[in-house]
Design a protein around this motif. Sequence first.
Motif, mmCIF file in Angstrom:
data_model
loop_
_atom_site.group_PDB
_atom_site.id
_atom_site.type_symbol
_atom_site.label_atom_id
_atom_site.label_comp_id
_atom_site.label_asym_id
_atom_site.label_seq_id
_atom_site.Cartn_x
_atom_site.Cartn_y
_atom_site.Cartn_z
ATOM 1 N N UNK A 40 0.345 -1.233 0.030
ATOM 2 C CA UNK A 40 -0.201 -0.204 -0.034
ATOM 3 C C UNK A 40 0.960 1.479 0.129
ATOM 4 N N UNK A 41 1.997 1.073 0.782
ATOM 5 C CA UNK A 41 2.900 2.374 0.895
ATOM 6 C C UNK A 41 3.212 2.489 -0.261
ATOM 7 N N UNK A 42 3.728 1.272 -0.847
ATOM 8 C CA UNK A 42 5.140 1.977 -2.180
ATOM 9 C C UNK A 42 4.218 1.995 -3.226
ATOM 10 N N UNK A 43 2.757 1.683 -3.391
ATOM 11 C CA UNK A 43 1.800 2.639 -4.208
ATOM 12 C C UNK A 43 0.978 3.449 -3.842
ATOM 13 N N UNK A 44 1.368 3.876 -3.035
ATOM 14 C CA UNK A 44 1.353 5.541 -2.537
ATOM 15 C C UNK A 44 2.044 6.248 -2.751
ATOM 16 N N UNK A 45 3.036 6.146 -2.730
ATOM 17 C CA UNK A 45 4.016 6.202 -3.065
ATOM 18 C C UNK A 45 4.423 6.331 -3.943
ATOM 19 N N UNK A 46 4.366 5.718 -5.199
ATOM 20 C CA UNK A 46 4.575 6.032 -6.319
ATOM 21 C C UNK A 46 3.472 7.397 -7.603
ATOM 22 N N UNK A 47 2.178 6.698 -6.447
ATOM 23 C CA UNK A 47 1.038 7.090 -7.104
ATOM 24 C C UNK A 47 0.781 8.914 -7.038
ATOM 25 N N UNK A 48 1.718 9.006 -5.593
ATOM 26 C CA UNK A 48 1.993 10.509 -5.154
ATOM 27 C C UNK A 48 3.494 11.492 -6.285
ATOM 28 N N UNK A 49 4.243 10.537 -6.552
ATOM 29 C CA UNK A 49 5.392 10.539 -7.513
ATOM 30 C C UNK A 49 5.076 10.840 -9.269
ATOM 31 N N UNK A 50 3.823 10.059 -8.913
ATOM 32 C CA UNK A 50 3.517 10.342 -10.405
ATOM 33 C C UNK A 50 2.496 11.337 -11.039
ATOM 34 N N UNK A 51 0.963 11.567 -9.427
ATOM 35 C CA UNK A 51 0.269 12.982 -9.173
ATOM 36 C C UNK A 51 1.150 14.221 -9.627
ATOM 37 N N UNK A 52 2.749 14.388 -7.960
ATOM 38 C CA UNK A 52 3.388 15.517 -8.628
ATOM 39 C C UNK A 52 4.446 15.178 -10.621
ATOM 40 N N UNK A 53 4.555 14.508 -10.479
ATOM 41 C CA UNK A 53 5.368 14.545 -12.278
ATOM 42 C C UNK A 53 4.281 15.026 -12.558
ATOM 43 N N UNK A 54 2.573 14.620 -12.648
ATOM 44 C CA UNK A 54 1.618 15.218 -14.005
ATOM 45 C C UNK A 54 2.019 17.176 -13.561
ATOM 46 N N UNK A 55 2.277 17.483 -12.455
ATOM 47 C CA UNK A 55 2.446 18.998 -12.731
ATOM 48 C C UNK A 55 3.835 19.221 -12.913
ATOM 49 N N UNK A 56 4.810 18.282 -12.855
ATOM 50 C CA UNK A 56 6.387 19.233 -13.341
ATOM 51 C C UNK A 56 6.199 18.969 -15.122
ATOM 52 N N UNK A 57 5.827 18.191 -15.369
ATOM 53 C CA UNK A 57 5.744 18.211 -17.420
ATOM 54 C C UNK A 57 4.501 19.235 -17.245
#
Length: 248
Positions: A40-57
């Motif tokens: 769950x933590x790994x999934x949440x971390x990955x999802x958080x990273x993806x969400x942040x990356x969408x803002x960067x892109x």
Amino acid sequence: MEEDFEKNNKMLQRKKTAKSGKILFLIGLFLVTVFAVFGVLLFATRNKGKEESFEWFSRISETKESVLSVVDYAPSDINDLDTGKLEQLNSSISSIKQNMDAIRGSKVLDSDEKKAKFEEADKLFAKIQMIGENSEILKKLYDEARSEAGVSDETLKKLSESSCEYIKNLGAKMSDLRGKVSSFKEKYSAGGNTIDFVKDYTEIEDILNSFEVPDGSGVGLKEVFGIDRGEISGFYDKIEELNNLVKE
């Protein structure tokens, strides 16, 4: 007596087996729980990273129109260049760099394909950064040219060392002009040979005329920086391709 001992021994063995089974079950349950929480933590971390990356892109993509509009900007006379355009360009490049660094330091580049795509975009961005560095030099030139002190020797040196051919030639011509004007003033401040005066002044005039651009051939930032518009668009294309890979 022997029968009782045997009976008790079997009963004890059954209890041990049952107890061992219970311990193994509890251990198994604990491990399942740990792995579940970890997942769950790994999934949440990955999802958080993806969400942040969408803002960067997204922030990088938002600069495209601004950067291309500056590159396409071509005043009727380079002497009337709007230095606000250079500030706009530098602001956009600064934003791109900040978000490129964020992507580079994140965990979204978790495959060779994504890393390769990022490197392709980063190589093109290096050329855009070169434009930014030279636009700063150009802006300094324009600001100093309008000041009482005039253009400094340091700025002329930076112009002459520019990676952009147009700016480099501009710096060389300005340095040459300054040298000839200085020599002219020194030579004729107390009078001098009239024939030499005309010859020396003509050399200065020739340099001044070389700064003029023929009518209908205005020099814009595209010519100044010697950039390929397609390479800039290519950078944004690579960023979009990388963004799509991260979304998968």
